[in-house]
Every structure is written in C-alpha cells, then in structure tokens.
Design an enzyme around this catalytic site. Structure first.
Site, PDB file in Angstrom:
ATOM      1  N   GLU A   1      74.041  74.464  34.770  1.00  0.00           N
ATOM      2  CA  GLU A   1      73.137  75.143  33.837  1.00  0.00           C
ATOM      3  C   GLU A   1      71.893  75.583  34.598  1.00  0.00           C
ATOM      4  OE1 GLU A   1      70.021  73.739  30.395  1.00  0.00           O
ATOM      5  OE2 GLU A   1      72.000  72.777  30.400  1.00  0.00           O
TER       6      GLU A   1
ATOM      7  N   LYS B   1      72.826  69.467  21.966  1.00  0.00           N
ATOM      8  CA  LYS B   1      72.127  68.900  23.109  1.00  0.00           C
ATOM      9  C   LYS B   1      71.091  67.918  22.578  1.00  0.00           C
ATOM     10  CE  LYS B   1      68.760  70.329  26.642  1.00  0.00           C
ATOM     11  NZ  LYS B   1      68.242  71.469  27.416  1.00  0.00           N
TER      12      LYS B   1
ATOM     13  N   ARG C   1      63.432  79.118  33.381  1.00  0.00           N
ATOM     14  CA  ARG C   1      62.055  78.661  33.534  1.00  0.00           C
ATOM     15  C   ARG C   1      61.358  79.313  34.723  1.00  0.00           C
ATOM     16  NH1 ARG C   1      62.454  72.065  32.658  1.00  0.00           N
ATOM     17  NH2 ARG C   1      63.567  72.103  30.666  1.00  0.00           N
TER      18      ARG C   1
END
Length: 213
Positions: free
Chosen positions: A46, A133, A50
């Site tokens: 993943e 998640k 950011r």
C-alpha cells in the site's frame, strides 16, 4: 451481504496476510523498493498518498510487476480516481467516505474504509462492504479493541493498521476476523531514505514467515 468489492479485496491480496504500508519520498526509490519487498516475499503493498510523488510511485511500482499495489490514505474521490489511473489495484482510506466508496465502485476497484468505532463498522456494512481497516489499531486498544468490535459483527473482516510491529503479529493473525495486517515497520521512510533495501528485504521476509505460523 458481502458485495463484489469485498470479494475483490480478497482476490487482490491473494491470501497474503501481510500488507506493507509505504510512505515513499521519491519516485526514484520505487524500483529498488519493489525489488526488496518482492525478494522478501511480499505479494502486495500500500502506497500512502502522503507525499507529492505518491501517484508516480504507485505508477512505477505497479508497472514494475511482482506486487499488487494499492493506494492508501485516500481522502477524496478525486484522489481515488487518480490512484486507479496510476495503476492502484485497491484503495484504502483512514475513514469512511461515501464518495470515495462510490468512486471505487464505479471504477470496479476494491476499497477498504477505515473504522474506529462500532457505529463506523455498521455504516460500512450498511454500504454493502464487509472488509474494514481498523485504524489506528494499537492506539485504539490493539487486540482488545479488535475482539470487542469483531464479536457483534461476525460478518466483518478486519485489516488492522497503525502502531503495529512484529511483536503484535501473532495475536492479530490468530484472530479469525483478521484478513491481513498492515504495517510500516518493514519499510519505513528512514529505510528508504538511507537506501537500506537489504534491511527492508530482511524485515519483510521475517514478517512473511511469521504470517505463515
């Protein structure tokens, strides 16, 4: 009911129990990073949105082959669309956003929304998804929190992420509600900035081995 998106999450992960979560400062490191993760036995990764290069990192790692690359920290439908165009095979968000979910459905890409409360789990289930998640897993209470949420929602599958290290893996992976565990300790920003790809390979291999019981 479990929707087609959830089935695709399971398919994309292909039985992998470990999901390396990556914050990659430069696209120049994408190739060596993908090599190190693959050499360590990782089958998926993943890439968090950011950093300014995140989109290009997804594109480079997806083109590299060997890994099912997803996009994380996806906050908007526009980010989700950009990630999928770049080659992301799944999308992960820190929370639940109806527009992100709708966009992923339209693009036929699996989406895993983040949850921190029972109310949020109910919202995700009501939307026709059943994989969530749990974030941030350790600050929320770790295994205690996961067990508390899993008990009233037996249909939910969890991907705990946040504050997790190798010592936490056995407990999480032993719980039947856990699909996979996400973590950044295998390939931190520091590892990547130092070019410590041997360390990334070693830590990934250790995590994959632990995941096999």
């Amino acid at each position: 009911m479990a929707g087609p998106v959830t089935a695709s999450v399971v398919s994309v992960l292909s039985g992998a129990r470990i999901l390396p979560v990556l914050t990659v400062p430069s696209v120049a490191t994408a190739g060596p990073l993908a090599d190190a993760l693959t050499a360590g036995g990782a089958r998926c990764a993943e890439v968090t949105f950011r950093t300014p290069d995140a989109e290009q990192v997804v594109k480079a790692m997806a083109a590299h082959g060997g890994l099912a690359v997803g996009a994380g920290t996806v906050l908007t439908s526009e980010q989700a669309e950009r990630a999928v165009v770049a080659g992301a095979r799944f999308v992960v968000s820190p929370g639940y956003d109806a527009e992100v979910v709708a966009t992923c459905r339209e693009l036929d890409v699996p989406v895993v929304p983040g949850v921190a409360t029972a109310t949020e789990v109910m919202r995700v289930l009501r939307a026709g998804l059943d994989t969530v998640k749990l974030f941030p897993a350790e600050p929320l209470g770790g295994m205690g929190m996961l067990k508390a949420l899993a008990a009233p929602f037996p249909r939910a599958r969890f991907l705990p992420t946040g504050g997790i290290g190798p010592a936490h893996l056995p407990g999480y992976l032993a719980h039947p509600a856990v699909l996979a565990v996400g973590g950044s300790w295998m390939a931190t920003t520091g590892h990547v900035e130092r070019g410590d790809y041997d360390g990334i390979r070693r830590l990934t291999a250790e995590a994959v081995e632990r995941s096999r019981g």
